[in-house]
Motif scaffolding. Sequence first.
Motif, mmCIF file in Angstrom:
data_model
loop_
_atom_site.group_PDB
_atom_site.id
_atom_site.type_symbol
_atom_site.label_atom_id
_atom_site.label_comp_id
_atom_site.label_asym_id
_atom_site.label_seq_id
_atom_site.Cartn_x
_atom_site.Cartn_y
_atom_site.Cartn_z
ATOM 1 N N PRO A 1 15.578 10.741 48.570
ATOM 2 C CA PRO A 1 15.962 9.454 48.001
ATOM 3 C C PRO A 1 16.090 9.582 46.483
ATOM 4 N N LYS A 2 17.096 8.923 45.929
ATOM 5 C CA LYS A 2 17.369 9.061 44.494
ATOM 6 C C LYS A 2 16.499 8.097 43.699
ATOM 7 N N ASN A 3 15.179 8.287 43.783
ATOM 8 C CA ASN A 3 14.269 7.428 43.041
ATOM 9 C C ASN A 3 14.272 7.791 41.556
ATOM 10 N N THR A 4 13.973 6.783 40.741
ATOM 11 C CA THR A 4 13.800 7.037 39.319
ATOM 12 C C THR A 4 12.412 6.549 38.929
ATOM 13 N N PHE A 5 11.707 7.353 38.146
ATOM 14 C CA PHE A 5 10.380 6.949 37.675
ATOM 15 C C PHE A 5 10.344 6.956 36.152
ATOM 16 N N ALA B 1 13.463 11.454 40.504
ATOM 17 C CA ALA B 1 12.345 11.965 41.302
ATOM 18 C C ALA B 1 12.577 13.401 41.771
ATOM 19 N N SER B 2 13.842 13.823 41.805
ATOM 20 C CA SER B 2 14.119 15.178 42.297
ATOM 21 C C SER B 2 13.985 16.225 41.189
ATOM 22 N N ASP B 3 13.799 15.771 39.949
ATOM 23 C CA ASP B 3 13.691 16.683 38.819
ATOM 24 C C ASP B 3 12.226 17.106 38.624
ATOM 25 N N THR B 4 12.008 18.274 38.030
ATOM 26 C CA THR B 4 10.626 18.588 37.661
ATOM 27 C C THR B 4 10.308 17.843 36.361
ATOM 28 N N VAL B 5 9.031 17.586 36.151
ATOM 29 C CA VAL B 5 8.632 16.865 34.941
ATOM 30 C C VAL B 5 9.003 17.685 33.704
ATOM 31 N N LEU B 6 8.846 19.011 33.803
ATOM 32 C CA LEU B 6 9.184 19.868 32.659
ATOM 33 C C LEU B 6 10.658 19.732 32.298
ATOM 34 N N SER B 7 11.501 19.779 33.305
ATOM 35 C CA SER B 7 12.924 19.701 33.012
ATOM 36 C C SER B 7 13.292 18.318 32.465
ATOM 37 N N ALA B 8 12.634 17.259 32.978
ATOM 38 C CA ALA B 8 12.903 15.911 32.453
ATOM 39 C C ALA B 8 12.451 15.794 30.994
ATOM 40 N N LEU B 9 11.307 16.422 30.667
ATOM 41 C CA LEU B 9 10.832 16.387 29.279
ATOM 42 C C LEU B 9 11.836 17.073 28.363
ATOM 43 N N LYS B 10 12.340 18.223 28.827
ATOM 44 C CA LYS B 10 13.303 18.959 28.004
ATOM 45 C C LYS B 10 14.576 18.137 27.806
ATOM 46 N N LYS B 11 15.032 17.474 28.914
ATOM 47 C CA LYS B 11 16.242 16.637 28.804
ATOM 48 C C LYS B 11 16.008 15.486 27.829
ATOM 49 N N ALA B 12 14.733 15.019 27.773
ATOM 50 C CA ALA B 12 14.416 13.895 26.878
ATOM 51 C C ALA B 12 14.140 14.379 25.452
ATOM 52 N N GLY B 13 14.324 15.671 25.213
ATOM 53 C CA GLY B 13 14.177 16.215 23.861
ATOM 54 C C GLY B 13 12.729 16.442 23.450
ATOM 55 N N ARG C 1 6.911 17.277 40.674
ATOM 56 C CA ARG C 1 7.909 16.202 40.732
ATOM 57 C C ARG C 1 7.171 14.880 40.900
ATOM 58 N N PRO C 2 7.634 13.829 40.213
ATOM 59 C CA PRO C 2 6.877 12.569 40.240
ATOM 60 C C PRO C 2 6.982 11.861 41.585
ATOM 61 N N THR C 3 5.887 11.229 41.982
ATOM 62 C CA THR C 3 5.927 10.366 43.164
ATOM 63 C C THR C 3 5.565 8.933 42.752
#
Length: 364
Positions: A276-280, A295-307, A355-357
Motif C-alpha cells: 500500500p502506498k502509505n505516507t508517514f 512507507a516503501s522507502d527506507t528511513v535512511l533514503s528518505a532522510l537523504k532525499k530530505a537533505g 521502513r516506517p509503519t
Amino acid sequence: MSDRFSNISTWESGARNWPSSEQQDLICCRVEAETHDVVTFSFVTEDGRPVRFEPGQFLTVSASVNGQTLERCYTISSPPTRPFVVSITVKRVPDGVFSNWIHDTIRPGKALRAYGPSGSFTSTASSAPKLLYLSAGSGITPLMSMSRASFDLGSEIDIAFVHSARTPADIVFRDELLRLSQLLPKFKIFFVCEGVDDAGSWEGGIGRLSLEMLSDRVPDYKDREAFTCGPAPYMHSVREILRVGSHDPTKYHQESFDITAGVALDPTLLPEANAPKNTFTVKLAKSGKTFDMDASDTVLSALKKAGVAIASSCSQGVCGTCKSRLLEGSVDMNHNGGIREREIQKGLRLLCCSRPTSNLVLDL
Ligand SMILES: Cc1cc2nc3c(=O)[nH]c(=O)nc-3n(C[C@H](O)[C@H](O)[C@H](O)COP(=O)(O)OP(=O)(O)OC[C@H]3O[C@@H](n4cnc5c(N)ncnc54)[C@H](O)[C@@H]3O)c2cc1C
Ligand code: FES
C-alpha cells in the motif's frame, strides 16, 4: 567443538577489547600491491597494543574526503592469530570515492580512523568439520582471514575454497592460497576465471561457477557448511547453484560488500510492488525538521532525499553506522547483524534497513 579454530572467539591474547562503537586511529605500517587494482594496507594501533577480533569481521573506517566525512566498511584480511597488525585489502572501485582515496592517500606512517571490529560472518561459530568457502573478487578477504587463522592454528578443519575472478591476474592472494593448499592436506583451492589468455596452461575453471564445476571439484559440497562473499549477482547465482544442488540452506552463510546487495539479496528489503502506498510523517527532534516519506522507502533514503546528512556505509544493516534512536513510532527493520537485541530494546534502529509503519520521531 574440539578444533582449536573454534577457540578464537573466546581466546585471551592480552588484546584490548575494542568496541564497534568506539573510534581510534590506526597507523599504517605497510602497503602491499596484491593485483593491479587491489592493495593491502596494514596498520598498528597508536599504543602498539594488539587488536582482538574474529576472522571475517570488518572495520568501519572514516575519513574526510573532499571536505565530506565518509565511512566505509573493510574486512580485516589478516588473521586474529596475528593480532598486532590488522590489514585491510581494498579494491579500487571505478569512480569509487573512498577506495580511490585510500589507494592514493594511505602510506606508511599515515593514520586512518576506524571503529572497532564488527560483524558476525565468521566460521569460528560453526561446529562443522567440513567447510565450503565461495568468494568472488574482493569478497575473498573474510575467507582469507579465516584460512590464515586455520593455517596458523594448524587446524584440522577440512576446507574447500572456490574463488572466482575475472582473469588469473585478478586473483587476490593467489600465491599464498596455493601455498596453503600445499602445506595443509585438508585445504583445497580451486580458481574459476571468466577469461583466461592461455587456456592450455590454466588448471582452474573457465567461465562462471556452475553446479557442474562445483560438483566436479567439490563432490561432497552438500556435506559442507558454506560461507559466501562477493558481489550481489555472484551471490545470487551461488545461492541458486546450491539450491538446485540440494545443499542444505541452514548450512549457508553469506556477506555482501555490494552497496546494492542488501536490496538484491533479501527480498524482504525490497519495496513490494503491491505494497500500500502509505505516507508517514518523520519529525527530527533535535533539528525540528519535518517531512513526509513513502512507507516503501527506507528511513535512511528518505532522510537523504530530505537533505538530512547522516552517516551510513553498507546500506544493508550490517555495519551499524546508521544506528539512530527512534523516540516515537515504529519501523519494520530487516537488519543483517548490525545491531544487538539490547540496543533494539533501548530504542535504537538501523535506518538503512528500516521502513516506517507509523509516523516517526527520531533523535536527530
Ligand atoms: C561488511 C563489508 C565489508 C567490506 N569489505 C571490503 C573489503 O574487504 N575490500 C573492499 O575492497 N571492499 C569492501 N567493502 C566495500 C567497501 O565498503 C566500499 O563499498 C567500496 O570500497 C566502494 O566504496 P567507494 O567509496 O570507493 O565507492 P562509492 O563512491 O561508494 O561508489 C560505489 C560504486 O557506486 C557507484 N556510484 C557511486 N555513486 C553513484 C551514483 N550516484 N549513481 C550510480 N552509481 C554510483 C560508483 O561508480 C561505484 O561503482 C565492504 C563492504 C561491506 C558492507
Ligand atoms: S549503513 Fe550499515 S547498518 Fe546502516
